[in-house]
Design an enzyme around this catalytic site. Sequence first.
Site, short mmCIF file in Angstrom:
data_model
loop_
_atom_site.label_atom_id
_atom_site.label_comp_id
_atom_site.label_asym_id
_atom_site.label_seq_id
_atom_site.Cartn_x
_atom_site.Cartn_y
_atom_site.Cartn_z
N SER A 91 -10.66 6.75 -2.76
CA SER A 91 -11.90 7.40 -2.52
C SER A 91 -13.28 6.75 -3.41
O SER A 91 -13.97 7.81 -3.91
CB SER A 91 -11.49 8.97 -3.21
OG SER A 91 -10.80 9.76 -2.27
N GLU A 101 -4.26 1.95 -6.96
CA GLU A 101 -4.78 3.13 -6.07
C GLU A 101 -3.92 4.24 -6.28
O GLU A 101 -2.53 4.20 -5.56
CB GLU A 101 -4.49 2.45 -4.61
CG GLU A 101 -5.23 1.20 -4.16
CD GLU A 101 -5.65 1.23 -2.68
OE1 GLU A 101 -6.89 0.97 -2.55
OE2 GLU A 101 -4.82 1.33 -1.79
N GLY A 141 -7.60 8.66 0.49
CA GLY A 141 -7.44 9.32 1.86
C GLY A 141 -8.50 10.83 1.66
O GLY A 141 -8.79 10.97 0.58
N HIS A 168 0.76 -0.95 0.07
CA HIS A 168 0.17 0.05 0.00
C HIS A 168 0.98 1.33 -0.09
O HIS A 168 2.00 1.04 0.69
CB HIS A 168 -0.87 0.09 1.25
CG HIS A 168 -1.84 1.08 1.22
ND1 HIS A 168 -1.63 2.28 1.38
CD2 HIS A 168 -3.32 1.14 0.73
CE1 HIS A 168 -2.95 2.99 1.24
NE2 HIS A 168 -3.74 2.19 0.97
P1 13P Z 1 -9.98 5.70 0.88
O1 13P Z 1 -11.01 5.00 0.31
O2 13P Z 1 -10.16 6.17 2.13
O3 13P Z 1 -9.51 6.85 -0.02
O4 13P Z 1 -8.78 4.65 0.93
C1 13P Z 1 -8.49 3.75 0.08
C2 13P Z 1 -7.37 2.86 0.51
O5 13P Z 1 -6.21 3.30 0.80
C3 13P Z 1 -7.64 1.36 0.24
O6 13P Z 1 -6.55 0.74 0.67
#
Ligand code: 13P
Length: 262
Positions: free
Chosen positions: A215, A168, A174, A96
Amino acid sequence: MKKVWLGSSWKMNKTNEEVGRYCQLIKPHLSNLSADLQTFLIPPFPYVKQVETALSETRCLAGVQNVGWASSGPYTGEVSVDMAKDIGASLVEIGHSERREWFGETDATVNKKVILSLNTGLRPLICVGDTADEKCWGVSAESIVRQVKIALHGVSAEQVTKVLIAYEPVWAIGEHGIPASTEEAEMGLAAIRSGLTTLYDSEIAQSVPLLYGGSVNIHNAKMLLRQPNIDGLFVGRTAWQPEGFARLIQLVTEVIEEQAYA
Ligand code: 13P
């Protein structure tokens, strides 16, 4: 029909009591899932067993957010793949961007962790993403395909069918993230699919579930899932409350039904 994946990492959130409440409230929503939907939850290490036990009668897998790159030894603070398996994990999230940014994760350590997970019978969920700068420079596809190639170095065609990959974008994750448009998400995953075709072949590339994360919310979930190369959604904030996860399950189920009748 290909299975659709929907899951959430809770990152470093929740207490024992909150985990108990979450499992209790989400369980009814997981009991009559479409056979084409596979859900998963990735809590912090201390709660993995609790989640796995509470949801054992449902089609919801438990995972861990990280794992050590060695199988055992003098690595204070690390958790091995065997330990992850012992606490009930069947998925291992690896690479991640928060781990890459804050905890020294590199493409090389991601690769070691992927190999160890596969050898232990755990399914790696490899996370890759482009930074805002890379997006601006127009090298997003190169960056994410490079990450995928290194992550899969030494992974056989047979083993790769157990791998999941999440695109991602770092700029989409975030509180301050800007959600990727459906086109941007599809473009990233199409690039990964084509990278997998080059590394293996198109049949194998099609068999690897590709997820989008960053998101994801109740407004964009359906549009994202309708894209040809998006096989699932990996969600943070929107699924941190059981009501949010339940709503996403409902929306994803609607898309599955839509596609079944198309
Ligand atoms: P958000 O959906 O809060 O943006 O986070 C995504 C994420 O990092 C999933 O691993």
